[in-house]
Design an enzyme around this catalytic site. Sequence first.
Site, PDB file in Angstrom:
ATOM      1  N   SER A  22      34.029  40.225  61.548  1.00 28.77           N
ATOM      2  CA  SER A  22      35.253  40.486  62.313  1.00 28.77           C
ATOM      3  C   SER A  22      35.432  41.949  62.719  1.00 28.77           C
ATOM      4  O   SER A  22      35.873  42.205  63.849  1.00 28.77           O
ATOM      5  CB  SER A  22      36.485  40.010  61.540  1.00 28.77           C
ATOM      6  N   LYS A  71      43.698  32.446  51.476  1.00 26.04           N
ATOM      7  CA  LYS A  71      44.339  31.755  52.607  1.00 26.04           C
ATOM      8  C   LYS A  71      45.546  30.902  52.222  1.00 26.04           C
ATOM      9  O   LYS A  71      46.447  30.715  53.043  1.00 26.04           O
ATOM     10  CB  LYS A  71      43.322  30.851  53.320  1.00 26.04           C
ATOM     11  N   ALA A 132      37.826  23.434  56.221  1.00 27.95           N
ATOM     12  CA  ALA A 132      37.545  23.591  57.653  1.00 27.95           C
ATOM     13  C   ALA A 132      37.965  22.339  58.417  1.00 27.95           C
ATOM     14  O   ALA A 132      38.588  22.419  59.481  1.00 27.95           O
ATOM     15  CB  ALA A 132      36.063  23.885  57.879  1.00 27.95           C
ATOM     16  N   GLY A 247      28.481  26.844  66.860  1.00 26.08           N
ATOM     17  CA  GLY A 247      29.465  27.297  65.869  1.00 26.08           C
ATOM     18  C   GLY A 247      29.979  28.699  66.113  1.00 26.08           C
ATOM     19  O   GLY A 247      31.135  29.015  65.789  1.00 26.08           O
TER      20      GLY A 247
HETATM   21  P1  ATR Z   1      34.971  24.134  53.947  1.00 28.53           P
HETATM   22  O1  ATR Z   1      36.075  25.041  53.527  1.00 28.53           O
HETATM   23  O2  ATR Z   1      33.848  24.826  54.683  1.00 28.53           O
HETATM   24  O3  ATR Z   1      35.472  22.944  54.664  1.00 28.53           O
HETATM   25  P2  ATR Z   1      34.742  22.610  51.523  1.00 28.53           P
HETATM   26  O4  ATR Z   1      36.229  22.600  51.428  1.00 28.53           O
HETATM   27  O5  ATR Z   1      33.950  22.880  50.292  1.00 28.53           O
HETATM   28  O6  ATR Z   1      34.244  23.659  52.591  1.00 28.53           O
HETATM   29  O7  ATR Z   1      34.296  21.197  52.132  1.00 28.53           O
HETATM   30  C1  ATR Z   1      32.958  20.856  52.338  1.00 28.53           C
HETATM   31  C2  ATR Z   1      32.876  19.462  52.976  1.00 28.53           C
HETATM   32  O8  ATR Z   1      31.510  19.213  53.272  1.00 28.53           O
HETATM   33  C3  ATR Z   1      33.329  18.334  52.050  1.00 28.53           C
HETATM   34  O9  ATR Z   1      33.949  17.353  52.857  1.00 28.53           O
HETATM   35  C4  ATR Z   1      32.023  17.809  51.476  1.00 28.53           C
HETATM   36  O10 ATR Z   1      32.024  16.433  51.153  1.00 28.53           O
HETATM   37  P3  ATR Z   1      32.559  15.844  49.731  1.00 28.53           P
HETATM   38  O11 ATR Z   1      34.053  15.982  49.778  1.00 28.53           O
HETATM   39  O12 ATR Z   1      32.114  14.434  49.740  1.00 28.53           O
HETATM   40  O13 ATR Z   1      31.903  16.692  48.683  1.00 28.53           O
HETATM   41  C5  ATR Z   1      31.081  18.010  52.634  1.00 28.53           C
HETATM   42  N1  ATR Z   1      29.688  18.167  52.204  1.00 28.53           N
HETATM   43  C6  ATR Z   1      29.158  19.167  51.467  1.00 28.53           C
HETATM   44  N2  ATR Z   1      27.836  18.991  51.297  1.00 28.53           N
HETATM   45  C7  ATR Z   1      27.515  17.835  51.951  1.00 28.53           C
HETATM   46  C8  ATR Z   1      26.311  17.097  52.146  1.00 28.53           C
HETATM   47  N3  ATR Z   1      25.158  17.538  51.663  1.00 28.53           N
HETATM   48  N4  ATR Z   1      26.376  15.950  52.863  1.00 28.53           N
HETATM   49  C9  ATR Z   1      27.551  15.501  53.362  1.00 28.53           C
HETATM   50  N5  ATR Z   1      28.732  16.147  53.216  1.00 28.53           N
HETATM   51  C10 ATR Z   1      28.716  17.303  52.523  1.00 28.53           C
END
Ligand code: ATR
Length: 283
Positions: A22, A71, A132, A247
């Site tokens: 940023s 946040k 996210a 992204g």
């Molecule tokens: P962010 O803040 O980037 O959204 P997060 O809150 O940790 O990060 O969320 C990550 C998301 O990616 C979650 O929905 C997670 O799924 P689960 O709730 O089932 O754990 C998903 N995710 C992470 N690794 C994954 C993978 N290898 N395949 C599919 N979904 C994945």
Amino acid sequence: MNIKGSTNIVGLIGHPVEHSFSPPMHNAAFEKLGMDYAYVAFDVEPQNLKSAIDGAKSLGIRGLNVTIPHKIEVMQYLDEIDEVAGLIGAVNTIDFKDMKGYNTDGIGAVRAIEEVTSIKDKNVVIAGAGGASRAISFYIAKYGASRLTILNRNVEKAQKLANDVSNSGLIGDVKADSISEIASILDDADILINTTPVGMHPNVNDEPIASASDMHEDLVVFDAVYNPNETGLLKEAVNAGAEPVFGIKMLLYQGAESFRIWTGVDAPVDAMEDALRKTINLK
Ligand code: ATR
């Protein structure tokens, strides 16, 4: 950068912040427009958050971005929260004029997608149900999508988010499902959004959440993963003749929106994008 007695300060609080993209992005924007502002990053440990906000106020700091891990916690120190940021339950931008919190992450994703297609009346599928996904889902609803399907490994988590989005009243049709159902769910989708970390550097050879054979050529595919620039999922999109959205655009537009909130001026997005591309060491 010419810092003077009159220079306005904006910046970022988080922990850690040293690798943030940023500062160069915002400072490029100020330079481009000849504005007397500087953007700096402050590493604030969780136990110092309140004193950091009080101190920023006392120092006359104009605005802050807020990142992990502050946040959610920061909201209690603000006087006002933007309506959608309140629904999301997280703030990434503070305007110190009125001590108001905003969430520009979801706006960033929406503006990135709207570079290629309008969200209004579209059938949107979002993979992931974490922070996210939450920020983006509420904005997808606000921008008038007709249907939102939230896919996750943990379906309960997707269902909870779907209920929250549905209860906002911003959109009528919200469903949750298992990410394993993605192929059939994409048949009548207009926009696919990935918020999972699948394919993120260094795991660039992860199997993408969807393959070209699951997609169709009228689909728009946005991947919130920005490193690498062209993820496995976006390669599949290109192979399917679908439209990829990178992204990096979400980073760009969340910053552009914060810039507008603080300064009241439309951000010079080309200068910001150039600075971002130079800063992020894209793999
Ligand atoms: P962010 O803040 O980037 O959204 P997060 O809150 O940790 O990060 O969320 C990550 C998301 O990616 C979650 O929905 C997670 O799924 P689960 O709730 O089932 O754990 C998903 N995710 C992470 N690794 C994954 C993978 N290898 N395949 C599919 N979904 C994945």
